[in-house]
Design an enzyme around this catalytic site. Structure first.
Site, PDB file in Angstrom:
ATOM      1  N   HIS A   1     163.999   0.264  97.015  1.00 38.05           N
ATOM      2  CA  HIS A   1     164.149   0.158  95.558  1.00 38.05           C
ATOM      3  C   HIS A   1     163.962   1.511  94.881  1.00 38.05           C
ATOM      4  O   HIS A   1     162.887   2.105  94.941  1.00 38.05           O
ATOM      5  CB  HIS A   1     163.096  -0.833  95.042  1.00 38.05           C
ATOM      6  CG  HIS A   1     163.196  -1.150  93.600  1.00 38.05           C
ATOM      7  ND1 HIS A   1     162.102  -1.081  92.755  1.00 38.05           N
ATOM      8  CD2 HIS A   1     164.236  -1.562  92.842  1.00 38.05           C
ATOM      9  CE1 HIS A   1     162.454  -1.453  91.537  1.00 38.05           C
ATOM     10  NE2 HIS A   1     163.746  -1.737  91.564  1.00 38.05           N
TER      11      HIS A   1
ATOM     12  N   HIS B   1     166.328   5.004  85.900  1.00 39.42           N
ATOM     13  CA  HIS B   1     166.125   3.591  85.599  1.00 39.42           C
ATOM     14  C   HIS B   1     166.073   3.301  84.110  1.00 39.42           C
ATOM     15  O   HIS B   1     166.749   2.404  83.615  1.00 39.42           O
ATOM     16  CB  HIS B   1     164.836   3.084  86.255  1.00 39.42           C
ATOM     17  CG  HIS B   1     164.531   1.657  85.920  1.00 39.42           C
ATOM     18  ND1 HIS B   1     163.743   1.298  84.833  1.00 39.42           N
ATOM     19  CD2 HIS B   1     164.909   0.494  86.507  1.00 39.42           C
ATOM     20  CE1 HIS B   1     163.663  -0.016  84.772  1.00 39.42           C
ATOM     21  NE2 HIS B   1     164.355  -0.533  85.771  1.00 39.42           N
TER      22      HIS B   1
ATOM     23  N   ASP C   1     169.886   3.319  90.000  1.00 39.07           N
ATOM     24  CA  ASP C   1     170.279   2.920  88.653  1.00 39.07           C
ATOM     25  C   ASP C   1     171.137   4.019  88.044  1.00 39.07           C
ATOM     26  O   ASP C   1     170.792   5.205  88.142  1.00 39.07           O
ATOM     27  CB  ASP C   1     169.043   2.709  87.777  1.00 39.07           C
ATOM     28  CG  ASP C   1     168.057   1.726  88.384  1.00 39.07           C
ATOM     29  OD1 ASP C   1     168.338   0.520  88.331  1.00 39.07           O
ATOM     30  OD2 ASP C   1     167.005   2.164  88.898  1.00 39.07           O
TER      31      ASP C   1
ATOM     32  N   GLU D   1     168.618   1.573  96.801  1.00 33.84           N
ATOM     33  CA  GLU D   1     169.081   1.041  95.513  1.00 33.84           C
ATOM     34  C   GLU D   1     168.866   2.112  94.455  1.00 33.84           C
ATOM     35  O   GLU D   1     167.892   2.888  94.539  1.00 33.84           O
ATOM     36  CB  GLU D   1     168.282  -0.225  95.168  1.00 33.84           C
ATOM     37  CG  GLU D   1     168.719  -0.941  93.897  1.00 33.84           C
ATOM     38  CD  GLU D   1     167.893  -0.566  92.684  1.00 33.84           C
ATOM     39  OE1 GLU D   1     168.187  -1.090  91.589  1.00 33.84           O
ATOM     40  OE2 GLU D   1     166.957   0.271  92.797  1.00 33.84           O
TER      41      GLU D   1
ATOM     42  N   GLU E   1     173.145  -0.035  90.846  1.00 31.47           N
ATOM     43  CA  GLU E   1     173.024  -0.850  89.643  1.00 31.47           C
ATOM     44  C   GLU E   1     173.559  -0.103  88.424  1.00 31.47           C
ATOM     45  O   GLU E   1     173.107   1.007  88.124  1.00 31.47           O
ATOM     46  CB  GLU E   1     171.581  -1.253  89.382  1.00 31.47           C
ATOM     47  CG  GLU E   1     171.446  -2.111  88.131  1.00 31.47           C
ATOM     48  CD  GLU E   1     170.014  -2.514  87.813  1.00 31.47           C
ATOM     49  OE1 GLU E   1     169.774  -2.942  86.666  1.00 31.47           O
ATOM     50  OE2 GLU E   1     169.148  -2.393  88.702  1.00 31.47           O
TER      51      GLU E   1
END
Length: 289
Positions: free
Chosen positions: A38, A80, A67, A65, A148
């Site tokens: 993450h 993020h 952002d 992962e 994301e």
């Protein structure tokens, strides 16, 4: 989940989950969930930085992962929050620019920021990477990416721009599309847009839609990716019973699991992936293949 909250969260969850953990034998015959770091290995290095990507690789974690947001001058960057305050020294460098939104700063301005000292002074040289820089590092490490699109309502057209960059970097070829890339968002409209622009891209919706609505999401999403606390064995089975846009059962990636007991708990639910700040802890808690 913030990396510094990992210890407190772990302590709280150990007692709550202990009585619910499937016995190892119950998991032995199941397919081990994919472990996804993450924001990189964000318990050990500043989130969404190249250092966090490298730490995941050092730990032997194949999936990371991140952002993605957009600067004032149209550069895609990996961060993020929609503002720079929490994870950079933007207040010190630009004290008169509150509330320090990503969209109000140029890429050159953001490149000046220290994105590591907030986590640990030893990471003072860490910077907010552009998406291109991030992709280059993921490729160098032979890793895979769960990307994301963050706050797409703030950045009209970001889906098309993200796909263009991915294409320019070679990530929309058959090998990458087959097993190395997933694009997700909390916005159903954004996920749908990605699917419409590039149907071959695997997509995920972040959330826990009612079972009655899963067939609608399955027209544009390959995954339903909820918070781990919002799912059960029954919900996961209901998701798996629905066929997604590529003719395969929908998958479930849960977030954010940071301790061994909870990892075993959700693995027992039958989830396909576990998103975690502590990917080594989660991996080591699951039975070997």
């Amino acid at each position: 989940m913030h990396a510094r909250a990992v210890a407190a969260t772990t302590t709280a969850l150990l007692g709550a989950a202990a009585l619910l953990i499937p016995a190892p034998a119950a998991l032995a015959g199941a397919v081990q969930p994919t472990v996804i770091a993450h924001r990189g290995a964000s318990a050990y290095a500043p989130e969404n930085t190249l250092a966090a990507v490298d730490k995941a690789a050092e730990l032997g974690i194949h999936w990371v992962e991140n952002d993605v947001q957009r600067t004032k001058d149209g550069e895609l960057v990996v961060l993020h929050d929609d503002n720079l305050k929490r994870t950079t020294d933007v207040e010190q460098l630009f004290p008169d620019r509150a509330p320090w939104k990503v969209k109000d700063f140029t890429a050159a301005e953001i490149a000046r920021l220290d994105a590591g000292s907030w986590f640990d002074p030893t990471y003072a040289d860490a910077r907010v990477p552009t998406l291109k820089q991030y992709m280059d590092r993921v490729e160098l490490n032979h890793q895979k990416l769960l990307l994301e699109i963050k706050n797409p309502e703030l950045y009209p057209g970001i889906e098309k721009e993200t796909l263009k960059l991915l294409g320019n970097e070679g990530w929309l070829d058959r090998p990458h599309l087959a097993s190395r890339l997933i694009v997700q968002s909390f916005s159903a409209d954004s996920v749908r847009t990605v699917h419409e622009l590039k149907p071959a891209v695997k997509t995920g919706f972040l959330g826990t839609p009612p079972v009655s609505e899963l067939s609608r999401y399955a027209t544009f999403a390959d995954q339903i990716n909820p918070s781990y606390g919002s799912v059960s064995t029954g919900y996961v089975a209901s998701v798996h019973a629905v066929e997604g846009p590529h003719g395969r059962p929908l998958e479930v990636f849960v977030w954010t699991v940071n301790d061994a007991n909870t990892a075993r708990l959700v693995a027992g639910y039958g989830v396909d992936g576990i998103i975690t700040n502590t990917p080594d802890v989660v991996r080591d808690a699951l039975p070997a293949q």
